[in-house]
Design an enzyme around this catalytic site. Structure first.
Site, PDB file in Angstrom:
ATOM      1  CG  ASP A 102      -0.209  -4.001   2.696  1.00 42.91           C
ATOM      2  OD1 ASP A 102       0.327  -3.532   1.682  1.00 42.91           O
ATOM      3  OD2 ASP A 102      -0.432  -3.328   3.727  1.00 42.91           O
TER       4      ASP A 102
ATOM      5  CB  SER B 195       3.053   1.525   6.247  1.00 40.56           C
ATOM      6  OG  SER B 195       1.852   1.827   6.900  1.00 40.56           O
TER       7      SER B 195
ATOM      8  CG  HIS C 221      -0.396   0.331   2.500  1.00 40.67           C
ATOM      9  ND1 HIS C 221      -0.058  -0.632   3.435  1.00 40.67           N
ATOM     10  CD2 HIS C 221      -0.067   1.518   3.068  1.00 40.67           C
ATOM     11  CE1 HIS C 221       0.431  -0.048   4.512  1.00 40.67           C
ATOM     12  NE2 HIS C 221       0.443   1.259   4.318  1.00 40.67           N
TER      13      HIS C 221
END
Length: 374
Positions: free
Chosen positions: A218, A322, A160
Protein backbone atom coordinates in the site's frame (compact mmCIF):
# COMPACT_ATOMS: atom_id res chain seq x y z
CA UNK A 1 10.68 13.00 15.26
CA UNK A 2 11.61 11.19 18.40
CA UNK A 3 13.66 14.12 19.68
CA UNK A 4 13.60 17.77 18.68
CA UNK A 5 16.59 18.60 16.50
CA UNK A 6 18.27 21.08 18.83
CA UNK A 7 20.57 22.58 16.25
CA UNK A 8 17.68 24.08 14.31
CA UNK A 9 16.02 25.66 17.32
CA UNK A 10 18.39 28.55 16.67
CA UNK A 11 17.67 28.76 12.96
CA UNK A 12 16.19 32.22 13.24
CA UNK A 13 19.55 33.47 14.49
CA UNK A 14 21.30 32.62 11.23
CA UNK A 15 18.68 33.05 8.49
CA UNK A 16 19.52 36.21 6.68
CA UNK A 17 23.15 36.19 7.78
CA UNK A 18 26.00 35.74 5.31
CA UNK A 19 25.84 32.23 3.93
CA UNK A 20 28.91 30.02 3.99
CA UNK A 21 29.33 26.83 2.01
CA UNK A 22 30.71 23.52 3.24
CA UNK A 23 34.51 23.54 3.46
CA UNK A 24 34.89 27.33 3.73
CA UNK A 25 37.00 28.86 6.49
CA UNK A 26 35.34 30.45 9.52
CA UNK A 27 36.19 31.88 12.94
CA UNK A 28 34.66 31.13 16.31
CA UNK A 29 35.87 32.58 19.59
CA UNK A 30 38.98 33.96 17.81
CA UNK A 31 39.89 30.49 16.55
CA UNK A 32 39.99 29.43 12.91
CA UNK A 33 37.77 26.60 11.78
CA UNK A 34 36.01 25.07 8.78
CA UNK A 35 32.26 25.00 8.02
CA UNK A 36 31.19 21.34 7.91
CA UNK A 37 28.24 19.12 8.83
CA UNK A 38 27.89 18.69 12.58
CA UNK A 39 28.18 14.90 12.35
CA UNK A 40 31.70 15.42 10.98
CA UNK A 41 32.80 17.55 13.96
CA UNK A 42 33.34 15.33 17.03
CA UNK A 43 33.34 18.09 19.66
CA UNK A 44 30.12 19.75 18.52
CA UNK A 45 28.40 16.43 17.80
CA UNK A 46 29.14 15.39 21.39
CA UNK A 47 27.76 18.71 22.61
CA UNK A 48 24.56 18.23 20.57
CA UNK A 49 24.05 14.76 22.04
CA UNK A 50 24.57 16.11 25.57
CA UNK A 51 21.97 18.84 24.96
CA UNK A 52 19.51 16.25 23.71
CA UNK A 53 20.06 14.01 26.72
CA UNK A 54 19.89 16.89 29.22
CA UNK A 55 23.45 16.31 30.42
CA UNK A 56 25.07 19.33 28.77
CA UNK A 57 26.73 22.02 30.90
CA UNK A 58 25.14 25.43 31.28
CA UNK A 59 25.49 27.63 28.21
CA UNK A 60 25.81 24.73 25.76
CA UNK A 61 22.92 25.85 23.59
CA UNK A 62 24.57 29.27 23.18
CA UNK A 63 27.81 27.52 22.33
CA UNK A 64 26.02 25.60 19.59
CA UNK A 65 24.32 28.77 18.40
CA UNK A 66 27.65 30.57 18.04
CA UNK A 67 28.98 27.65 16.01
CA UNK A 68 26.38 27.82 13.24
CA UNK A 69 27.76 28.94 9.87
CA UNK A 70 24.59 28.83 7.79
CA UNK A 71 21.25 27.13 7.21
CA UNK A 72 20.60 28.22 3.65
CA UNK A 73 21.10 24.75 2.15
CA UNK A 74 21.84 22.66 5.24
CA UNK A 75 22.97 23.31 8.81
CA UNK A 76 26.74 23.74 8.93
CA UNK A 77 28.87 24.45 11.98
CA UNK A 78 32.22 26.16 12.43
CA UNK A 79 34.37 23.27 13.59
CA UNK A 80 37.62 24.42 15.18
CA UNK A 81 38.73 20.83 15.73
CA UNK A 82 38.50 20.01 12.03
CA UNK A 83 41.96 18.43 11.93
CA UNK A 84 40.58 15.54 13.95
CA UNK A 85 37.13 15.59 12.41
CA UNK A 86 35.53 12.34 11.40
CA UNK A 87 35.18 11.99 7.61
CA UNK A 88 31.54 12.33 6.48
CA UNK A 89 29.65 9.04 6.52
CA UNK A 90 29.40 7.49 3.08
CA UNK A 91 25.90 7.24 1.68
CA UNK A 92 24.22 3.88 1.34
CA UNK A 93 24.39 1.90 -1.90
CA UNK A 94 23.58 4.14 -4.83
CA UNK A 95 20.44 3.19 -6.72
CA UNK A 96 19.20 4.62 -10.01
CA UNK A 97 17.54 7.95 -9.36
CA UNK A 98 19.19 8.42 -5.97
CA UNK A 99 20.91 11.60 -7.12
CA UNK A 100 17.47 13.21 -7.42
CA UNK A 101 16.92 13.04 -3.67
CA UNK A 102 17.81 16.27 -1.87
CA UNK A 103 20.92 16.43 0.29
CA UNK A 104 19.04 18.78 2.62
CA UNK A 105 16.17 16.84 4.16
CA UNK A 106 14.49 15.95 7.42
CA UNK A 107 15.31 19.12 9.34
CA UNK A 108 12.48 21.05 10.98
CA UNK A 109 12.86 24.23 12.94
CA UNK A 110 11.65 22.30 15.99
CA UNK A 111 12.84 19.51 15.42
CA UNK A 112 -8.23 7.67 9.28
CA UNK A 113 -7.93 10.20 12.72
CA UNK A 114 -5.43 11.23 15.21
CA UNK A 115 -6.79 9.86 18.51
CA UNK A 116 -5.59 11.52 21.72
CA UNK A 117 -3.22 13.65 19.69
CA UNK A 118 -2.32 17.31 20.00
CA UNK A 119 -2.01 20.39 17.84
CA UNK A 120 1.32 20.30 16.04
CA UNK A 121 3.61 23.34 16.36
CA UNK A 122 3.72 25.43 13.20
CA UNK A 123 7.35 24.61 12.38
CA UNK A 124 7.34 20.92 13.30
CA UNK A 125 6.16 19.22 10.08
CA UNK A 126 7.50 21.10 7.02
CA UNK A 127 7.27 17.92 4.91
CA UNK A 128 3.53 17.33 5.41
CA UNK A 129 1.30 17.18 2.32
CA UNK A 130 -2.49 17.22 2.19
CA UNK A 131 -4.32 15.87 -0.87
CA UNK A 132 -7.56 17.43 -2.05
CA UNK A 133 -9.90 16.98 -5.02
CA UNK A 134 -13.49 17.03 -6.23
CA UNK A 135 -16.08 14.27 -6.02
CA UNK A 136 -17.99 13.31 -9.16
CA UNK A 137 -21.33 13.42 -7.37
CA UNK A 138 -21.44 17.05 -6.34
CA UNK A 139 -18.15 18.59 -7.41
CA UNK A 140 -17.40 19.58 -3.83
CA UNK A 141 -13.76 20.19 -2.83
CA UNK A 142 -12.63 17.66 -0.22
CA UNK A 143 -9.45 16.82 1.65
CA UNK A 144 -9.03 13.06 1.59
CA UNK A 145 -5.50 11.84 2.41
CA UNK A 146 -2.06 12.83 3.60
CA UNK A 147 1.40 12.44 2.18
CA UNK A 148 5.01 13.36 2.79
CA UNK A 149 7.35 15.40 0.60
CA UNK A 150 10.60 13.56 -0.29
CA UNK A 151 11.86 16.06 -2.90
CA UNK A 152 10.56 19.22 -4.51
CA UNK A 153 8.82 17.08 -7.16
CA UNK A 154 7.77 13.86 -5.39
CA UNK A 155 5.43 12.88 -2.55
CA UNK A 156 4.94 9.50 -0.87
CA UNK A 157 1.45 8.38 0.12
CA UNK A 158 -0.76 5.27 0.35
CA UNK A 159 -1.89 3.53 -2.83
CA UNK A 160 -5.44 3.06 -1.54
CA UNK A 161 -5.89 6.84 -1.51
CA UNK A 162 -5.77 6.91 -5.31
CA UNK A 163 -7.98 3.99 -6.29
CA UNK A 164 -10.23 4.76 -9.25
CA UNK A 165 -13.23 3.69 -7.17
CA UNK A 166 -12.72 6.72 -4.93
CA UNK A 167 -14.17 8.94 -7.70
CA UNK A 168 -11.94 11.85 -6.78
CA UNK A 169 -10.87 14.12 -9.63
CA UNK A 170 -8.70 17.20 -10.14
CA UNK A 171 -6.38 16.16 -7.35
CA UNK A 172 -3.93 18.68 -5.96
CA UNK A 173 -1.21 18.33 -3.36
CA UNK A 174 -1.29 21.10 -0.77
CA UNK A 175 2.23 21.80 0.49
CA UNK A 176 3.05 24.04 3.45
CA UNK A 177 -0.34 23.79 5.17
CA UNK A 178 -0.91 23.82 8.93
CA UNK A 179 -4.25 25.43 9.94
CA UNK A 180 -6.93 24.96 7.30
CA UNK A 181 -9.01 27.99 8.19
CA UNK A 182 -6.24 30.61 8.24
CA UNK A 183 -3.87 32.10 5.68
CA UNK A 184 -1.20 32.88 6.53
CA UNK A 185 -0.54 30.51 9.43
CA UNK A 186 1.22 32.36 12.23
CA UNK A 187 2.67 31.35 15.58
CA UNK A 188 4.92 33.19 17.99
CA UNK A 189 5.16 36.19 15.72
CA UNK A 190 6.35 34.12 12.75
CA UNK A 191 4.12 33.54 9.70
CA UNK A 192 4.35 30.88 7.02
CA UNK A 193 4.05 31.52 3.27
CA UNK A 194 0.73 30.83 1.57
CA UNK A 195 0.23 27.06 1.08
CA UNK A 196 0.95 25.77 -2.40
CA UNK A 197 -1.77 23.81 -4.25
CA UNK A 198 0.10 21.85 -6.92
CA UNK A 199 -1.77 19.66 -9.45
CA UNK A 200 -0.81 15.99 -9.68
CA UNK A 201 1.06 14.98 -12.82
CA UNK A 202 1.18 11.25 -12.20
CA UNK A 203 0.35 8.67 -9.53
CA UNK A 204 2.63 5.64 -9.48
CA UNK A 205 1.00 2.92 -7.40
CA UNK A 206 3.23 0.00 -6.50
CA UNK A 207 2.81 -2.63 -9.25
CA UNK A 208 2.03 -5.30 -6.64
CA UNK A 209 -0.55 -3.24 -4.76
CA UNK A 210 -3.25 -5.63 -3.41
CA UNK A 211 -1.36 -8.64 -4.75
CA UNK A 212 -1.32 -11.24 -2.00
CA UNK A 213 -3.73 -9.38 0.29
CA UNK A 214 -6.12 -6.45 0.20
CA UNK A 215 -3.69 -4.04 1.82
CA UNK A 216 -0.42 -5.44 0.48
CA UNK A 217 2.12 -2.99 -0.96
CA UNK A 218 0.00 0.00 0.00
CA UNK A 219 2.37 2.69 -1.26
CA UNK A 220 2.22 5.29 -4.03
CA UNK A 221 4.75 7.74 -5.44
CA UNK A 222 3.16 10.97 -6.64
CA UNK A 223 4.88 13.25 -9.12
CA UNK A 224 3.84 16.89 -8.92
CA UNK A 225 3.17 18.85 -12.10
CA UNK A 226 5.73 21.44 -11.02
CA UNK A 227 8.36 21.61 -8.29
CA UNK A 228 7.24 22.76 -4.87
CA UNK A 229 8.88 25.98 -3.74
CA UNK A 230 11.04 24.91 -0.81
CA UNK A 231 11.42 27.12 2.25
CA UNK A 232 14.13 26.69 4.85
CA UNK A 233 11.53 26.82 7.64
CA UNK A 234 8.15 25.79 6.25
CA UNK A 235 8.61 23.48 3.21
CA UNK A 236 11.40 20.90 3.63
CA UNK A 237 11.55 17.33 2.20
CA UNK A 238 11.89 14.52 4.68
CA UNK A 239 14.73 11.96 4.48
CA UNK A 240 14.38 8.40 3.20
CA UNK A 241 16.05 5.65 5.29
CA UNK A 242 18.28 4.37 2.49
CA UNK A 243 20.64 2.74 4.99
CA UNK A 244 18.99 2.79 8.44
CA UNK A 245 22.16 1.93 10.39
CA UNK A 246 24.12 4.75 8.76
CA UNK A 247 21.20 7.19 8.61
CA UNK A 248 19.33 6.59 11.86
CA UNK A 249 21.94 4.83 13.94
CA UNK A 250 19.98 1.58 14.27
CA UNK A 251 18.59 -1.20 12.08
CA UNK A 252 15.05 -1.75 10.83
CA UNK A 253 14.68 -4.57 13.36
CA UNK A 254 15.43 -2.02 16.08
CA UNK A 255 12.53 0.23 15.00
CA UNK A 256 10.38 -1.93 17.24
CA UNK A 257 10.30 -0.58 20.75
CA UNK A 258 10.96 2.99 19.66
CA UNK A 259 8.50 5.88 19.72
CA UNK A 260 7.59 7.29 16.33
CA UNK A 261 5.57 10.38 15.43
CA UNK A 262 2.58 10.45 13.11
CA UNK A 263 0.61 13.45 11.85
CA UNK A 264 -2.46 14.33 9.81
CA UNK A 265 -5.76 16.15 9.47
CA UNK A 266 -7.88 12.96 9.70
CA UNK A 267 -10.85 12.21 11.95
CA UNK A 268 -10.38 12.87 15.65
CA UNK A 269 -13.55 11.45 17.26
CA UNK A 270 -13.60 7.98 18.78
CA UNK A 271 -17.25 7.66 17.74
CA UNK A 272 -17.29 6.32 14.16
CA UNK A 273 -20.68 7.98 13.64
CA UNK A 274 -19.08 11.42 13.99
CA UNK A 275 -16.87 12.83 11.25
CA UNK A 276 -15.01 15.38 13.31
CA UNK A 277 -11.94 16.74 11.55
CA UNK A 278 -9.41 19.11 13.06
CA UNK A 279 -8.65 22.54 11.72
CA UNK A 280 -5.04 22.32 12.90
CA UNK A 281 -2.57 19.60 11.90
CA UNK A 282 -2.51 16.93 14.62
CA UNK A 283 0.51 14.97 15.81
CA UNK A 284 0.77 11.91 18.02
CA UNK A 285 3.59 9.79 19.41
CA UNK A 286 3.14 6.06 18.92
CA UNK A 287 5.15 3.04 20.08
CA UNK A 288 6.34 0.86 17.20
CA UNK A 289 5.79 -2.73 18.25
CA UNK A 290 4.33 -6.08 17.21
CA UNK A 291 1.32 -7.07 19.28
CA UNK A 292 -1.06 -9.99 18.88
CA UNK A 293 -3.44 -7.55 17.17
CA UNK A 294 -0.66 -6.54 14.75
CA UNK A 295 0.13 -10.15 13.89
CA UNK A 296 -3.56 -10.81 13.22
CA UNK A 297 -3.92 -7.77 10.98
CA UNK A 298 -0.84 -8.58 8.94
CA UNK A 299 -1.11 -12.39 8.88
CA UNK A 300 -2.27 -12.45 5.25
CA UNK A 301 0.63 -10.33 4.07
CA UNK A 302 3.24 -12.55 2.40
CA UNK A 303 5.97 -10.00 3.18
CA UNK A 304 5.93 -9.29 6.95
CA UNK A 305 8.90 -6.94 6.59
CA UNK A 306 6.84 -4.65 4.33
CA UNK A 307 4.75 -3.31 7.22
CA UNK A 308 5.15 -1.82 10.69
CA UNK A 309 2.61 -1.66 13.49
CA UNK A 310 2.33 1.28 15.87
CA UNK A 311 0.03 2.32 18.69
CA UNK A 312 -1.73 0.08 21.15
CA UNK A 313 -2.18 2.48 24.05
CA UNK A 314 -5.40 4.07 22.78
CA UNK A 315 -3.61 6.56 20.53
CA UNK A 316 -4.05 6.09 16.83
CA UNK A 317 -4.34 7.50 13.34
CA UNK A 318 -7.54 7.10 11.35
CA UNK A 319 -9.52 7.86 8.18
CA UNK A 320 -8.15 10.90 6.45
CA UNK A 321 -4.67 10.32 7.90
CA UNK A 322 -3.93 7.64 5.30
CA UNK A 323 -0.69 8.16 3.42
CA UNK A 324 0.73 10.43 6.10
CA UNK A 325 4.13 9.73 7.62
CA UNK A 326 5.31 7.79 10.64
CA UNK A 327 8.71 9.25 11.48
CA UNK A 328 11.79 8.57 13.58
CA UNK A 329 14.63 10.92 14.46
CA UNK A 330 18.22 9.93 13.82
CA UNK A 331 20.46 9.28 16.82
CA UNK A 332 23.44 10.43 14.73
CA UNK A 333 22.33 13.87 13.61
CA UNK A 334 19.41 16.28 13.63
CA UNK A 335 17.48 14.73 10.75
CA UNK A 336 14.05 13.10 10.64
CA UNK A 337 13.26 10.05 8.50
CA UNK A 338 9.97 8.69 7.22
CA UNK A 339 9.84 5.01 8.22
CA UNK A 340 6.14 4.32 7.66
CA UNK A 341 3.04 5.46 5.76
CA UNK A 342 -0.39 5.24 7.39
CA UNK A 343 -2.21 2.33 5.74
CA UNK A 344 -5.06 0.78 7.77
CA UNK A 345 -6.21 -0.15 11.25
CA UNK A 346 -9.20 -1.15 13.39
CA UNK A 347 -12.76 -0.19 12.43
CA UNK A 348 -13.00 1.90 15.59
CA UNK A 349 -9.81 3.95 15.62
CA UNK A 350 -8.01 4.10 18.94
CA UNK A 351 -9.68 0.99 20.34
CA UNK A 352 -7.56 -0.25 23.28
CA UNK A 353 -5.17 -3.09 22.51
CA UNK A 354 -5.36 -2.49 18.75
CA UNK A 355 -2.77 -1.04 16.42
CA UNK A 356 -2.51 0.79 13.16
CA UNK A 357 -0.61 -0.76 10.25
CA UNK A 358 1.96 1.32 8.36
CA UNK A 359 3.70 0.55 5.09
CA UNK A 360 7.42 0.18 5.86
CA UNK A 361 9.24 2.75 3.72
CA UNK A 362 12.62 1.05 4.06
CA UNK A 363 11.25 -2.07 2.37
CA UNK A 364 10.37 -0.01 -0.73
CA UNK A 365 13.33 2.39 -0.92
CA UNK A 366 14.80 0.79 -4.04
CA UNK A 367 11.41 0.89 -5.79
CA UNK A 368 10.92 4.54 -4.82
CA UNK A 369 14.33 5.63 -6.08
CA UNK A 370 14.06 3.63 -9.30
CA UNK A 371 10.91 5.57 -10.20
CA UNK A 372 12.30 9.07 -9.64
CA UNK A 373 12.79 11.09 -12.82
CA UNK A 374 14.30 14.53 -13.48
Amino acid sequence: MGQLPVIVLVIAMVVGSEAQNIGTKCRKDKREGVCIKIESCPSLLTLLRQIRSGSAPSGSLNELRRSLCTFITEPLVCCTSFSSAIPPRPDGPQVSGGSLLPSQCGVSALTDRIIDGEDAPLLAWPWMVLFAGTKNSDGGFIFFCGGVLISDRYVLSAAHCFKSSNNIRQVVARVGEHTLSTNPDCEGGRCAPTPQDIPIERVINHPDYQRGCRSCNDIALIRLSRPAVLDVLFVVPICLPRNPVQDLGFSVQQYRGKLGWAAGWGLISRDSRQSLRPDVLQQVQLPIQDSADCQRRTSSNPNPNSVLCAGGDGRDTCRGDSGGPLTLGSTLNSRTYVVGLTSHGPLECGTPNTQGVYTSVNYYVDWIISNLQP
